[in-house]
Each structure stands twice: as structure tokens, then as C-alpha cells.
Motif scaffolding. Structure first.
Motif, short mmCIF file in Angstrom:
data_model
loop_
_atom_site.label_atom_id
_atom_site.label_comp_id
_atom_site.label_asym_id
_atom_site.label_seq_id
_atom_site.Cartn_x
_atom_site.Cartn_y
_atom_site.Cartn_z
N GLU A 149 -0.42 16.31 -7.21
CA GLU A 149 0.70 16.53 -8.13
C GLU A 149 2.02 16.59 -7.50
O GLU A 149 1.85 16.60 -6.23
CB GLU A 149 0.83 17.60 -9.30
N TYR A 150 3.16 16.23 -8.06
CA TYR A 150 4.74 16.54 -7.38
C TYR A 150 4.82 17.98 -7.32
O TYR A 150 4.88 18.34 -8.43
CB TYR A 150 5.47 15.67 -7.86
N ALA A 151 5.36 18.38 -6.42
CA ALA A 151 5.58 20.10 -6.21
C ALA A 151 7.18 19.95 -6.73
O ALA A 151 7.55 21.12 -7.47
CB ALA A 151 5.87 20.50 -4.79
N THR A 152 7.95 18.90 -6.69
CA THR A 152 9.38 19.16 -7.29
C THR A 152 9.49 18.09 -8.19
O THR A 152 9.21 16.94 -8.25
CB THR A 152 10.30 18.76 -5.91
N TYR A 179 0.76 -1.04 0.08
CA TYR A 179 0.00 0.13 0.12
C TYR A 179 1.01 1.24 0.03
O TYR A 179 2.11 0.88 0.34
CB TYR A 179 -0.76 -0.09 1.26
N PRO A 180 0.25 2.36 -0.07
CA PRO A 180 1.18 3.62 -0.12
C PRO A 180 2.02 3.64 1.12
O PRO A 180 3.34 4.03 0.77
CB PRO A 180 0.03 4.88 -0.22
N GLU A 181 1.69 3.58 1.97
CA GLU A 181 2.20 3.54 3.18
C GLU A 181 3.65 2.63 3.36
O GLU A 181 4.47 2.88 4.29
CB GLU A 181 1.42 3.55 4.80
N ILE A 223 -1.22 9.88 -10.49
CA ILE A 223 -1.85 8.78 -9.63
C ILE A 223 -0.95 8.52 -8.15
O ILE A 223 -1.55 8.48 -7.16
CB ILE A 223 -1.97 7.61 -10.45
N TYR A 224 0.46 8.70 -8.43
CA TYR A 224 1.07 8.48 -7.40
C TYR A 224 1.24 9.53 -6.34
O TYR A 224 1.16 9.43 -5.33
CB TYR A 224 2.70 8.02 -7.80
N ALA A 225 1.20 10.56 -6.95
CA ALA A 225 1.26 11.95 -6.10
C ALA A 225 -0.20 12.10 -5.32
O ALA A 225 -0.19 12.38 -3.95
CB ALA A 225 1.18 13.23 -6.72
N GLU A 226 -1.36 11.71 -5.98
CA GLU A 226 -2.54 11.75 -5.24
C GLU A 226 -2.73 10.90 -3.96
O GLU A 226 -3.30 11.11 -3.08
CB GLU A 226 -3.61 11.39 -6.23
N VAL A 227 -1.89 9.67 -4.02
CA VAL A 227 -2.01 8.77 -2.90
C VAL A 227 -0.84 9.07 -2.02
O VAL A 227 -0.71 8.23 -0.83
CB VAL A 227 -2.17 7.40 -3.16
N GLY A 228 0.01 10.05 -2.16
CA GLY A 228 1.06 10.44 -1.21
C GLY A 228 2.29 9.58 -1.19
O GLY A 228 3.03 9.76 -0.36
N ILE A 229 2.56 8.91 -2.51
CA ILE A 229 3.91 8.27 -2.66
C ILE A 229 4.97 9.41 -2.57
O ILE A 229 4.98 10.16 -3.43
CB ILE A 229 3.92 7.61 -3.86
#
Length: 183
Positions: free
Chosen positions: A153-156, A99-101, A124-130
Motif C-alpha cells: 500500500e502507499y504510506a502517503t 517495467y516498474p524500474e 497493485i502499483y504499491a505492491e510492485v514499488g511504483i
């Protein structure tokens, strides 16, 4: 006329897999849509395998590397990243995919799937906090590093062609960009 696309939940997707409906297809679930995966070319197969070997040696028993295995995300997605660096949970992964965590960072190798990996999957990955996501552009031989998920989204976003990078989860580890790109 409005066209409606049928969306699938992770549970429905798993039931299709269990029933054998998808057994002869290379697919992944992205935001509720079953998406065909691009065939893996020779450079892709070679580079992702060699990078996996390199990272396994580098990280030792600090993490588990899963290559081309599913991860389960709460946004009705079950992608199969080329490399997922995850927590060492052992037999727990018999019961569920990471899972993401459980995920430290993900790596995709992209040639024909470049747009999907840079645009769709990054969101998709940014949305779930990867926390971190890397894409190796096999056309230009550079590494795109996404960090700091913020509002889907990813900030960097960094693009590297040489040197070293320290993964956020392991700031004491220096990863050779050349080993990840060219392997």
C-alpha cells in the motif's frame, strides 16, 4: 460450493492478444484477472490528453510520456494507465512494455473507474514499488497523490485542488495541479 476464478499469467495474456482473442475488447490484466476498461468519456479524453501535452513540455527529454499504453508488472498485471512517465529507453520498448524500474510515476483520470483506480490499482502499483501514483478525480476535480509504497500500500496519500507539486523523480520540476486537473 467454492467458485474458482481462472487467473492468467502475463505470458498467457500476451498469447491471447497475439491470437486475436481480445482484439475487439478494451481490457487490461489486473492481478491475473482480465478486467473490462471503462469507456473514455469526453472530459477524461480531453483532460488526460492536455495533461500529457503539458507534462511533455515541462519534462522535455528527461522522460517519455506514454498515454494509454500497457506497462508490465510482476504481479500478473498489465494495466494501461492514462499517462505513464517512464525512462527514455527508445527502441528497448519494442521488446517490452515499461517495467516498474522504468516508471517514474503514473497518472489515471477517473470518473466511472474511480473506485478501481483509488483502491485496486493503487495496491497493485504499491505492491510492485511504483514510487508515485496520481489519480485525478473528474467528479470532484481534485488530484489524489499516492507516494511511498510500503507493504503493498502507499504510506502517503495527499489530496490537492490547487498549487504545485514536485514529482519525487524530478524534485526540481513544479507541476501545476490546476493543469493536471482541469487542463
Amino acid at each position: 460450493m467454492t467458485i474458482m476464478i481462472a487467473k492468467w499469467t502475463i505470458d498467457e495474456y500476451h498469447r491471447m492478444i497475439a491470437a486475436g482473442i481480445l482484439s475487439d475488447r478494451k481490457v487490461e490484466l489486473l492481478k491475473g484477472e482480465i478486467v473490462e476498461m471503462s469507456p473514455e468519456g469526453k472530459p477524461h479524453a480531453y483532460s488526460s490528453h492536455e495533461a500529457g501535452e503539458y507534462l511533455t513540455q515541462l519534462l522535455g527529454n528527461r522522460a517519455t510520456l506514454r498515454q494509454a499504453k500497457p506497462i508490465t508488472l510482476p504481479n500478473d498485471s498489465e494495466p494501461e494507465p492514462d499517462i505513464a512517465i517512464v525512462q527514455r529507453l527508445g527502441r528497448e520498448y519494442r521488446e517490452h512494455h515499461p517495467y516498474p524500474e522504468n516508471i517514474f510515476w503514473l497518472i489515471e483520470y477517473a470518473n466511472s473507474s474511480l473506485e478501481k483506480d483509488l483502491e485496486t490499482k493503487s495496491k497493485i502499483y504499491a505492491e510492485v514499488g511504483i514510487p508515485e501514483y496520481w489519480v485525478v478525480n473528474l467528479k470532484k476535480l481534485h488530484l489524489v497523490v499516492f507516494r511511498e509504497p510500503l507493504d503493498g500500500e502507499y504510506a502517503t496519500k495527499l489530496t490537492l485542488t490547487a498549487g504545485t507539486i514536485q514529482p519525487l523523480a524530478f524534485p526540481d520540476v513544479s507541476v501545476s495541479v490546476e493543469q493536471i486537473i482541469n487542463s
